[in-house]
Design an enzyme around this catalytic site. Structure first.
Site, PDB file in Angstrom:
ATOM      1  N   ASP A 192       7.208   7.194  -4.946  1.00 36.28           N
ATOM      2  CA  ASP A 192       6.569   6.610  -3.977  1.00 36.28           C
ATOM      3  C   ASP A 192       6.542   7.680  -2.504  1.00 36.28           C
ATOM      4  O   ASP A 192       7.364   8.713  -2.606  1.00 36.28           O
ATOM      5  CB  ASP A 192       7.256   5.329  -3.503  1.00 36.28           C
ATOM      6  CG  ASP A 192       6.456   4.160  -2.789  1.00 36.28           C
ATOM      7  OD1 ASP A 192       5.514   4.674  -2.114  1.00 36.28           O
ATOM      8  OD2 ASP A 192       7.051   3.127  -2.797  1.00 36.28           O
TER       9      ASP A 192
HETATM   10  C1  BGC Z   1       3.909   2.304  -0.776  1.00 35.30           C
HETATM   11  C2  BGC Z   1       3.208   2.386  -2.092  1.00 35.30           C
HETATM   12  C3  BGC Z   1       1.832   3.119  -1.780  1.00 35.30           C
HETATM   13  C4  BGC Z   1       2.066   4.430  -0.793  1.00 35.30           C
HETATM   14  C5  BGC Z   1       0.866   5.203  -0.498  1.00 35.30           C
HETATM   15  C6  BGC Z   1       3.983   3.510  -0.022  1.00 35.30           C
HETATM   16  O1  BGC Z   1       4.530   3.300   1.239  1.00 35.30           O
HETATM   17  O2  BGC Z   1       5.049   1.880  -1.074  1.00 35.30           O
HETATM   18  O3  BGC Z   1       2.976   1.324  -2.627  1.00 35.30           O
HETATM   19  O4  BGC Z   1       1.094   3.260  -2.821  1.00 35.30           O
HETATM   20  O5  BGC Z   1       2.877   4.058   0.256  1.00 35.30           O
HETATM   21  O6  BGC Z   1       0.152   4.689   0.472  1.00 35.30           O
END
Ligand code: BGC
Length: 738
Positions: free
Chosen positions: A267
């Site tokens: 993530d």
């Molecule tokens: C989120 C993810 C997301 C990623 C990219 C993170 O903060 O938890 O779900 O895909 O950002 O935007």
């Protein structure tokens, strides 16, 4: 640039074929007819140490490098999971301001889960995959399948509810539909990311039974049955180590026990330590920090945990090349399956077919929770008052990374006006005022919802207008602002915000012909339920919200959605909050309720939910007849057929979801009273009957044996309990496992 080298290779192949040389002339890794594993190993053998490390971390906010020297293209990711995110600047979250990146917003995954229809999931995967493909994305960051543990989790709207079986059955077709486009899914957030407030520091621990029986099955189905080519490591910790470098979860379970060959993507900002990331199973690091360009460093991406620091360790022998090669192999597989794959479909964007899909999925996921005859809207209705901010507010915007830049969004008010037609007078009253903020990712979406009147004045206006209307439709619920349905925050209470309870109660007093529509991805308290004749759970419906809602309000589409999670009467009734347990939880976070999540908890404790898991009405009625089993017993490894008749006993066509739960009559361990192990959605004309068939195997009877670390089905007596919600079992049939 990204596709050029590959196009050359494809052209070489074509040229070879034309000249009677069917055999591929280039290097093995470029030969798409060759075995994937052989190609991957061939590519690895040609890469330098520097090139290998380069493919293991980001080079921009959403992309990672390929190997230009070898013609291996970059990988481009995008959010996910409800539509393809707008382009952002190279190294910032802010939108890039392109004019060709508007898309269709599909209904939130809670709505998809509420369809209880894997065909809807397949359609969803196909259309969102086509949009991602058209936008030249290689990896779609979704779908989300974290289990709904508490109604306060700010991201529940991006997930598929509280039940591992339902979310498993629904996630597989989504993954397959997306990947058929040559776009990988990145199933998220693996795993135990069940709160937002302290998502970076909460340190979850739980029994292995809860882990294996409740929190892992949907991820397992997504990778082993769906074949997802990537998965996203979550932010939180598990037993003291961040999940993005958690040896047990990533190496032992995901890659070991499940034998998965895909890539673990972090993530964004989920990696915290080079050594742990190397040994703990992380393959592709994203989002560790964001100052690569804006802070003026030449290239901050070299400072990622899996960048220069990894290279140093490889050079001085602290890190081994076998582990490196395994990571590179995983990233190359992902690349070869997506970016470096010829003959992919072109995809499509904002097609009428995509809007139609959004509308169909939305209408099929809306849940009718109560109806004392107010719905469907009768032809006698000549005046309608629509009340509530969510009737006009853009709800495809906000909520964090799933926020979308849509080509169009039909609001509930618009949908109602359109469907009502010129002969029906439709008026609007605000009713309550929430937040007016409409700036997202640095862009103002151009909707002004500022309001100067106070709550009393808004209620008085709504009630005065309501008194004279043939029908009042209240459209409220939550929205995508912080502390509502929104990433990075959790809800502060289970109640409706902005004083809506008072508005609904006042409207119920002003006009008995009231239908309430809740837009939310979470359960809310319903203190006015007895006074309100009709209630619909409308979810976040995306671009076609107003059309899908009007379809169901007027009965053009029969409501057939079922709740994918329980509505507790009060927050304290629910498992994560029972006995006043603290939530959210910053540090050590033990899941005391264990396997008793959702309806399993309410059954176990004998607490009546306000609205049960699996519940939902139609405009017609159904009767579920006597279930029959094909035999009185089954042997380990064999299957049993259970059939049950279902009849549409009402006057209108409609669909019922027949649900099968398994009850273990006697077990050597604690077991839930019943667990969902089958469901079928059947469409029936008035008076029509159908025979629904379920196949029960020993996997449906098993629990996870912690001591033996295996699934066990204990011989003995079982019951298949069949009904149309978890608290409405119509018939059951006994059988035994020999
Ligand atoms: C989120 C993810 C997301 C990623 C990219 C993170 O903060 O938890 O779900 O895909 O950002 O935007």
């Amino acid at each position: 640039m990204k596709h050029t080298a590959f196009a050359i290779a494809a052209a070489a192949l074509l040229l070879g074929a034309c000249c009677g040389q069917p055999k591929f002339q280039g290097p093995l890794y470029q030969d798409e007819s060759a075995d994937l594993e052989a190609r991957v190993q061939d590519a690895i053998s040609r890469m330098t140490l520097e090139e290998k490390v380069k493919v293991l971390h980001a080079q921009s906010k959403f992309s990672s490098a390929g190997v230009p020297r070898l013609g291996i293209p970059e990988l481009w990711c995008t959010d996910g999971p409800h539509g393809v995110r707008a382009e952002v600047l190279w190294d910032e979250w802010n939108q890039a301001g392109w004019t060709n990146d508007s898309i269709v917003a599909f209904p939130a995954l809670t709505c998809l889960a509420a369809t209880w229809d894997p065909e809807m999931s397949a359609l969803y995967g196909k259309v969102i995959g086509e949009e991602a493909r058209f936008r030249e994305k290689d990896v779609l960051l979704g779908p989300g399948v974290n289990i709904y543990r508490t109604p306060l989790n700010g991201r529940n709207f991006e997930y598929m509810g509280e039940d591992p079986y339902l979310s498993s059955r629904m996630v597989v077709p989504y993954v397959q539909g997306v990947q058929a486009n040559g776009v990988a899914t990145c199933v998220k957030h693996f795993c135990l990311n069940n709160e937002e407030t302290w998502r970076h520091t909460t340190d979850v621990d739980l029994s292995d039974r809860a882990l294996y029986e409740i929190y892992l099955p949907a991820f397992k189905a997504a990778v082993t049955e769906g074949g997802s080519w990537s998965i996203m490591g979550s932010y939180n910790l598990y037993r003291g180590t961040h999940v993005c470098h958690n040896d047990r979860l990533l190496n032992q379970i995901l890659k070991g026990e499940w034998g998965w060959d895909g890539a673990v993507i972090s993530d964004w900002g989920g990696v915290h330590d080079t050594d742990e990331a190397i040994t703990g199973g992380m393959d592709l690091e994203f989002g560790s920090w964001t100052d690569g360009l804006t802070m003026g460093r030449t290239n901050a991406y070299d400072s990622y945990f899996l960048a220069d620091a990894y290279l140093e360790r490889l050079r001085d022998g602290r890190a081994d090349e076998a582990t490196l090669n395994d990571k590179v192999a995983r990233v190359l597989r992902l690349n070869f399956r997506t970016a470096m794959r010829s003959g992919k479909p072109f995809g499509a964007i904002c097609s009428e077919g995509h809007y139609e899909a959004a509308r169909t999925i939305g209408a099929n996921g809306i849940v009718l929770l109560k109806n004392d005859g107010v719905l469907p809207v009768s032809p006698d209705v000549k005046s309608i008052l629509v009340v509530g901010e969510n009737a006009v507010k853009m709800l495809t915007v906000g909520g964090g990374s799933s926020s979308l830049k849509v080509q169009r969004e039909i609001s509930p008010l618009q949908g109602i006006i359109e469907r009502a037609g010129a002969d029906v007078k439709v008026e609007y009253a605000r009713g309550y005022a929430g937040s007016a903020a409409t700036v997202q990712d640095g862009l103002d979406v151009g909707q002004d919802l500022s309001e100067t009147r106070g709550a009393d004045a808004l209620i008085a206006e709504a009630c005065a207008k309501a008194a004279g209307a043939d029908l009042v439709i209240f459209v409220g619920g939550l929205n995508k602002d912080g502390n509502q349905d929104c990433e990075g925050t959790d809800r502060l209470s289970m109640d409706l915000p902005y004083g809506q309870d008072a508005v609904i109660a006042a409207l119920a007093g002003a006009n008995p012909r009231l239908a309430v529509v809740l837009i939310s991805g979470n359960a809310v308290t319903l203190p006015w339920l007895e006074e309100v004749p009709a209630l619909l759970q409308g979810w976040y419906l995306g671009s076609e919200a107003g059309h899908a809602l009007a379809d169901v309000l007027w009965g053009d589409v029969a409501p057939s959605g079922k709740l994918p999670f329980t509505f507790p009467a009060a927050l304290e009734d629910s498992p994560a909050h029972f006995g006043g347990k603290a939530f959210p939880c910053e540090g050590e976070n033990y899941y005391e309720e264990g396997i008793y999540v959702g309806y399993r908890w309410f059954d176990h404790k004998g607490i009546a939910p306000r609205l049960a898991f699996g519940y939902g009405l139609s405009y017609t009625t159904f009767e579920i007849g006597q279930a029959k089993a094909s035999a009185a017993s089954l042997k380990d490894g064999a299957t049993l057929k259970i059939t049950v008749p279902v009849t549409n006993t009402g006057e209108r066509a409609g669909a019922e979801v027949v649900q099968l739960y398994i009850h273990d009559c006697e077990a050597s361990v604690d077991r839930p009273e019943k667990e969902l192990k089958g469901f079928r959605k059947v469409y029936l004309e008035p008076g029509e009957s159908a025979k629904v068939e379920f196949e029960i195997g020993t996997d449906a009877l098993s629990y996870f044996d912690e001591a033996g670390h295996r699934w066990v089905a204990e011989p003995g007596d079982f019951e298949a309990r069949i009904g149309n919600s978890s608290d409405a079992i119509a018939t059951s049939v006994a059988f035994s496992l020999k």
